[in-house]
Design a protein around this motif. Structure first.
Motif, PDB file in Angstrom:
ATOM      1  N   GLN A   1       0.861  -1.163   0.000  1.00  0.00           N
ATOM      2  CA  GLN A   1       0.000   0.000   0.000  1.00  0.00           C
ATOM      3  C   GLN A   1       0.909   1.228   0.000  1.00  0.00           C
ATOM      4  OE1 GLN A   1      -3.350  -0.628  -0.176  1.00  0.00           O
ATOM      5  NE2 GLN A   1      -2.733  -2.781  -0.173  1.00  0.00           N
TER       6      GLN A   1
ATOM      7  N   ARG B   1      -2.180   4.148  10.112  1.00  0.00           N
ATOM      8  CA  ARG B   1      -2.873   2.949  10.564  1.00  0.00           C
ATOM      9  C   ARG B   1      -4.068   2.695   9.650  1.00  0.00           C
ATOM     10  NH1 ARG B   1      -4.646   4.604  15.122  1.00  0.00           N
ATOM     11  NH2 ARG B   1      -6.882   4.537  14.662  1.00  0.00           N
ATOM     12  N   ILE B   2      -4.270   1.440   9.299  1.00  0.00           N
ATOM     13  CA  ILE B   2      -5.432   1.042   8.504  1.00  0.00           C
ATOM     14  C   ILE B   2      -6.270   0.095   9.349  1.00  0.00           C
ATOM     15  CG2 ILE B   2      -6.244  -0.083   6.406  1.00  0.00           C
ATOM     16  CD1 ILE B   2      -3.573   0.678   5.099  1.00  0.00           C
TER      17      ILE B   2
ATOM     18  N   THR C   1      -7.093  -3.687  13.476  1.00  0.00           N
ATOM     19  CA  THR C   1      -5.996  -3.034  12.773  1.00  0.00           C
ATOM     20  C   THR C   1      -5.421  -3.981  11.731  1.00  0.00           C
ATOM     21  OG1 THR C   1      -5.429  -1.645  14.675  1.00  0.00           O
ATOM     22  CG2 THR C   1      -3.727  -1.959  13.004  1.00  0.00           C
TER      23      THR C   1
ATOM     24  N   GLN D   1      -0.143  -1.076  10.092  1.00  0.00           N
ATOM     25  CA  GLN D   1       0.317   0.158  10.708  1.00  0.00           C
ATOM     26  C   GLN D   1       1.820   0.295  10.493  1.00  0.00           C
ATOM     27  OE1 GLN D   1      -0.450   0.218  14.927  1.00  0.00           O
ATOM     28  NE2 GLN D   1       0.183  -1.893  15.221  1.00  0.00           N
TER      29      GLN D   1
ATOM     30  N   LEU E   1      -4.461  -5.771   1.665  1.00  0.00           N
ATOM     31  CA  LEU E   1      -5.745  -5.580   2.321  1.00  0.00           C
ATOM     32  C   LEU E   1      -6.752  -6.598   1.821  1.00  0.00           C
ATOM     33  CD1 LEU E   1      -6.052  -1.684   2.286  1.00  0.00           C
ATOM     34  CD2 LEU E   1      -5.189  -3.162   4.098  1.00  0.00           C
TER      35      LEU E   1
ATOM     36  N   ARG F   1     -13.296  -0.004   5.708  1.00  0.00           N
ATOM     37  CA  ARG F   1     -11.906   0.175   6.114  1.00  0.00           C
ATOM     38  C   ARG F   1     -11.594   1.667   6.169  1.00  0.00           C
ATOM     39  NH1 ARG F   1      -9.783  -3.593   1.454  1.00  0.00           N
ATOM     40  NH2 ARG F   1     -11.675  -2.688   0.589  1.00  0.00           N
ATOM     41  N   GLU F   2     -10.792   2.049   7.134  1.00  0.00           N
ATOM     42  CA  GLU F   2     -10.471   3.463   7.333  1.00  0.00           C
ATOM     43  C   GLU F   2      -8.979   3.625   7.584  1.00  0.00           C
ATOM     44  OE1 GLU F   2     -12.798   6.657   9.881  1.00  0.00           O
ATOM     45  OE2 GLU F   2     -11.343   5.638  11.155  1.00  0.00           O
ATOM     46  N   ALA F   3      -8.399   4.648   6.969  1.00  0.00           N
ATOM     47  CA  ALA F   3      -6.979   4.952   7.184  1.00  0.00           C
ATOM     48  C   ALA F   3      -6.860   6.188   8.072  1.00  0.00           C
ATOM     49  CB  ALA F   3      -6.280   5.190   5.858  1.00  0.00           C
TER      50      ALA F   3
ATOM     51  N   ARG G   1      -8.305  11.292   8.849  1.00  0.00           N
ATOM     52  CA  ARG G   1      -8.928  10.000   8.606  1.00  0.00           C
ATOM     53  C   ARG G   1      -9.721  10.039   7.301  1.00  0.00           C
ATOM     54  NH1 ARG G   1      -9.647  10.641  14.284  1.00  0.00           N
ATOM     55  NH2 ARG G   1      -8.586   8.987  15.459  1.00  0.00           N
TER      56      ARG G   1
ATOM     57  N   LEU H   1     -11.360   3.949   2.953  1.00  0.00           N
ATOM     58  CA  LEU H   1     -10.673   3.339   1.826  1.00  0.00           C
ATOM     59  C   LEU H   1     -11.635   2.677   0.850  1.00  0.00           C
ATOM     60  CD1 LEU H   1      -7.571   1.716   3.553  1.00  0.00           C
ATOM     61  CD2 LEU H   1      -7.779   3.957   2.466  1.00  0.00           C
TER      62      LEU H   1
END
Length: 201
Positions: free
Chosen positions: A55, A86-87, A98, A101, A152, A161-163, A196, A199
């Motif tokens: 990524q 962090r994802i 998580t 990261q 992922l 999913r969030e970064a 934030r 994704l």
């Protein structure tokens, strides 16, 4: 440790002990000052692109250094920042998971003898030199090619999913007299709220 000793010798050579230095910088960083309110590190944009089993992170950042930080930089004292990514998988119930990261340590310093600025990635040992602060900040403002080795879950995974990307000024990296000041003075509060973004399209 050797660097701290050199920094302390500089202060002593100007007949400024830790107490005098504390009084000087606190005088320029009173609570509620307009300078403190406008200073900081601001993430303008960030994204993650998948490339093979990695990524790749891209981000644009704005740095607004207060005068006390620029004065310290001019004295040869480096400014160090911890960059964290962090994802997370956002669970519909329970704790988030998580997925990946990573952390990088970036340092900006002025070299008085060479009259140049150095940007270093302390995590990898890579370093670049610039003739001006503006050029150094231009590089720092464009985070490119940060590769995180992870895969992922595929699109069939319906959970969100969030970064999260964050920058933290490393006060502990300062020489002891300045470290005490930085913890007390609002002018040294350079951290920014985490950035934030989802994704999933």
């Amino acid at each position: 440790m050797a660097f701290f000793m050199r920094a302390l010798k500089k202060f002593r050579s100007r007949r400024q002990g830790a107490g005098a230095l504390l009084a000087l910088i606190l005088a320029t960083g009173t609570p509620g000052s307009e300078l403190a309110a406008s200073s900081g590190i601001f993430i303008q944009r960030a994204q993650i692109d998948a490339k093979e089993n990695r990524q790749v992170v891209t981000a644009d950042i704005e740095y607004r250094f207060p005068s006390v930080a620029l004065q310290a930089l001019d004295e040869g004292i480096p400014l160090t920042f911890r960059v964290r990514l962090r994802i997370d998988r956002i669970k519909s119930w329970g704790w988030n998971e998580t997925l990946a990261q990573d952390e990088r340590t970036i340092q900006l310093r002025y070299e008085p003898l060479a009259k140049s600025f150095q940007v270093s990635d302390l995590s990898s040992g890579a370093a670049l030199h610039y003739a001006s602060l503006a050029s150094a900040l231009d590089t720092l403002s464009h985070l490119r090619g940060w590769s995180i080795p992870t895969t992922l879950p595929d699109e069939a995974d319906r959970e969100k999913r969030e970064a999260t990307l964050s920058f933290e000024f490393d006060i502990e990296s300062l020489p002891l007299p300045l470290r005490l000041v930085a913890y007390l003075s609002p002018d040294w509060k350079l951290d920014t709220p985490p950035y934030r973004w989802p994704l999933d399209q």
